[in-house]
Design a protein around this motif. Sequence first.
Motif, PDB file in Angstrom:
ATOM      1  N   ILE A 538       0.846  -1.187   0.000  1.00  0.00           N
ATOM      2  CA  ILE A 538       0.000   0.000   0.000  1.00  0.00           C
ATOM      3  C   ILE A 538       0.883   1.239   0.000  1.00  0.00           C
ATOM      4  CG2 ILE A 538      -1.767   1.313   1.238  1.00  0.00           C
ATOM      5  CD1 ILE A 538      -2.801  -1.281   2.403  1.00  0.00           C
ATOM      6  N   LEU A 539       0.674   2.120  -0.975  1.00  0.00           N
ATOM      7  CA  LEU A 539       1.385   3.391  -1.082  1.00  0.00           C
ATOM      8  C   LEU A 539       0.404   4.534  -0.884  1.00  0.00           C
ATOM      9  CD1 LEU A 539       3.507   2.641  -4.287  1.00  0.00           C
ATOM     10  CD2 LEU A 539       4.307   2.572  -1.910  1.00  0.00           C
ATOM     11  N   ALA A 540       0.914   5.680  -0.456  1.00  0.00           N
ATOM     12  CA  ALA A 540       0.045   6.831  -0.232  1.00  0.00           C
ATOM     13  C   ALA A 540       0.807   8.122  -0.458  1.00  0.00           C
ATOM     14  CB  ALA A 540      -0.535   6.801   1.183  1.00  0.00           C
ATOM     15  N   GLU A 541       0.090   9.125  -0.940  1.00  0.00           N
ATOM     16  CA  GLU A 541       0.620  10.480  -1.004  1.00  0.00           C
ATOM     17  C   GLU A 541       0.192  11.212   0.255  1.00  0.00           C
ATOM     18  OE1 GLU A 541      -0.992  14.369  -3.029  1.00  0.00           O
ATOM     19  OE2 GLU A 541       0.012  13.147  -4.565  1.00  0.00           O
ATOM     20  N   ALA A 542       1.173  11.785   0.973  1.00  0.00           N
ATOM     21  CA  ALA A 542       0.894  12.495   2.222  1.00  0.00           C
ATOM     22  C   ALA A 542       1.196  13.973   2.053  1.00  0.00           C
ATOM     23  CB  ALA A 542       1.725  11.914   3.362  1.00  0.00           C
ATOM     24  N   GLU A 543       0.433  14.778   2.759  1.00  0.00           N
ATOM     25  CA  GLU A 543       0.588  16.236   2.718  1.00  0.00           C
ATOM     26  C   GLU A 543       1.536  16.670   3.817  1.00  0.00           C
ATOM     27  OE1 GLU A 543      -0.071  19.701   0.789  1.00  0.00           O
ATOM     28  OE2 GLU A 543      -1.244  17.896   0.339  1.00  0.00           O
ATOM     29  N   THR A 544       2.499  17.531   3.458  1.00  0.00           N
ATOM     30  CA  THR A 544       3.427  18.101   4.430  1.00  0.00           C
ATOM     31  C   THR A 544       3.488  19.609   4.243  1.00  0.00           C
ATOM     32  OG1 THR A 544       5.428  18.035   3.067  1.00  0.00           O
ATOM     33  CG2 THR A 544       4.811  15.995   4.190  1.00  0.00           C
ATOM     34  N   GLU A 545       4.185  20.292   5.160  1.00  0.00           N
ATOM     35  CA  GLU A 545       4.348  21.737   5.032  1.00  0.00           C
ATOM     36  C   GLU A 545       5.185  22.092   3.807  1.00  0.00           C
ATOM     37  OE1 GLU A 545       6.031  23.095   8.653  1.00  0.00           O
ATOM     38  OE2 GLU A 545       4.208  22.736   9.835  1.00  0.00           O
ATOM     39  N   LYS A 546       6.031  21.173   3.352  1.00  0.00           N
ATOM     40  CA  LYS A 546       6.907  21.426   2.215  1.00  0.00           C
ATOM     41  C   LYS A 546       6.295  20.946   0.898  1.00  0.00           C
ATOM     42  CE  LYS A 546      11.043  20.859   5.089  1.00  0.00           C
ATOM     43  NZ  LYS A 546      12.328  20.094   5.273  1.00  0.00           N
ATOM     44  N   GLY A 547       5.128  20.361   0.963  1.00  0.00           N
ATOM     45  CA  GLY A 547       4.510  19.823  -0.248  1.00  0.00           C
ATOM     46  C   GLY A 547       3.989  18.426  -0.009  1.00  0.00           C
ATOM     47  N   THR A 548       4.310  17.491  -0.893  1.00  0.00           N
ATOM     48  CA  THR A 548       3.836  16.114  -0.751  1.00  0.00           C
ATOM     49  C   THR A 548       5.018  15.158  -0.643  1.00  0.00           C
ATOM     50  OG1 THR A 548       3.739  15.821  -3.155  1.00  0.00           O
ATOM     51  CG2 THR A 548       1.727  16.558  -2.044  1.00  0.00           C
TER      52      THR A 548
END
Length: 576
Positions: A538-548
């Motif tokens: 399972i892979l996921a795109e996560a949101e961060t302060e610097k982007g993804t």
Amino acid sequence: MTRTRRFAAVTAIMAAVTCTGSGCTVIPLSGPIAVSDVGAGDPLGRPFQRMIAIGPQREWGPEETIKGMQAAMAAYPDDPSVLQQYLTPEAKATWNASGPVTVIDDAFEIVAPPPGDGTETVQTVTLKGSSVASIKEDDSYVPTAGAWERPYELVKAPGGGYRVNALPPGLLLTASDVDRAYRPTNLYYLNRSTQDRLVVDRVRLRMKTTERFAQTVLERLLQQPTAALQGAVSTSFPPGTAIESVRSGEERVVIDLASPLDPLDLSAEDALRAQIRYTLNNNDVAKGRIIEIQVNGEPYAVDRPNSDEHWLDDSGDHAYYVSRGAVRHLGKDRPEGVVPGAAGEPREGYSDFAMSLSKDGPPLVAALTTTGISVASLTQDGRWQEVIHGESLTPPTWHRDGSLWTYDRDNAVLLRYDPAHGQAPERVSAPEVEKLDVTRLRIARDGVRVAVTTGKNTVQIGALTGGGTMLGNLQLLTTIEMGSEITDVAWGDDEHLLVLVQTKAGQILNEINVGDGETTGVPLKDRLNSVAALDDRILAEAETEKGTKLLELNQDRQTWATKLETDAGAPLFPLG
């Protein structure tokens, strides 16, 4: 004023019998008992508990009578005679066991009127509890929820005690009753449109004291699939086939079919072996043993433990991700460069990428734009080309036959585009979704099941029927509370759908078995934008302060590992 008494699922009015198909052992009960599901000693059997109920007693009041009747329902398939003792002649004449099995929570209440002066001949009591599920007549298990109650009219019996004067059709079981006597079972049929893939059908089968579980499973495999797959799958067994016998030794299982199948005609051999092998092995029956198949006593086929697995092979575990609009390869541990052609070049305005699975050439990647869906081949000269025009299309999804699908929300039309022919997209019949607010489609890798999200908070599961010419058989999978929103769905394997939900309190990622609704929560730490999955990965795109950033779920299924820290997101696998 009424009286309320709460009962546990198992009381002293029953006994549990642990059975393996070759014998049973009686265990007196004073409360619930859990019995291991393994170690039967019989390679074709599964240990389970059979309930033995007793008839109504003269000294019992209405509450004990209702509880005893429910226990008799749990024992009914093995001994129908006990339940009949709880019914008046009028109820016996009208009641039958056919129909869905109603499953309620173990702890329930029986509400009865207060004791009178002893002259009452008729009393009405109400059984109240929580609804758990319904086991349909096709053996499908459908979870339910909410409060449940049912009134019963009881009359005094001439010799003492009470009898039930009317009873709705069907059996009423507790969740513990189902756990004791039923087993989740995967059956395997053939994809009707491509005939190159097995499709799993999950049912609940009741264990029988009179036969091995392997025979129970195979006899159900010879029947029609559940309603969810009607018209979408086929079978290699010709009509009229029956299980003559199932025998076993330490290393071999011998299945003799009584069938009009010609033992010299091997055209169905590969598919028939696959249906039997996967149905037995994936239910932990006959696993690791040679399976010998006979037809009318004559040798027909032999299936060995190391046989070819192509019937469930998705032919590609390659992972990809998107960085600044460019599609890139993702290895097990690190990036492996951009894909060839225009798809590997940075580009704005493209989103919701989807990858095809090509067996004869390079795969194709599709993306949603403001004007439609564009496709590019992963070759050096591959160029983006808009193949479906529309300003309100759902994200693209690929079928295993190489076709591209989307739903045109403005025109309420399901569209299919075949790159091999290069013609205009064709309409696919989908009468069940025409009036729904369809927000996305995801075709499973088996080429049959389709996840359909409607609005912001509902997921339904349908199937491509009629050889892939129609979307139908829609059934509710999950609905979330108002104010929450389903932000992404992804197929993990043929059975499991990942559902990402944004709530007011945070995010939830659930893995749901589409066959019976069994749900497992995946712990989250970072805020996710999208998910992609293939089998256990399972892979996921996560949101961060610097982007993804790009994450992968660890093998412990509890923690996530960072694969790429910046400028990485929108993970994708072929299909799904």
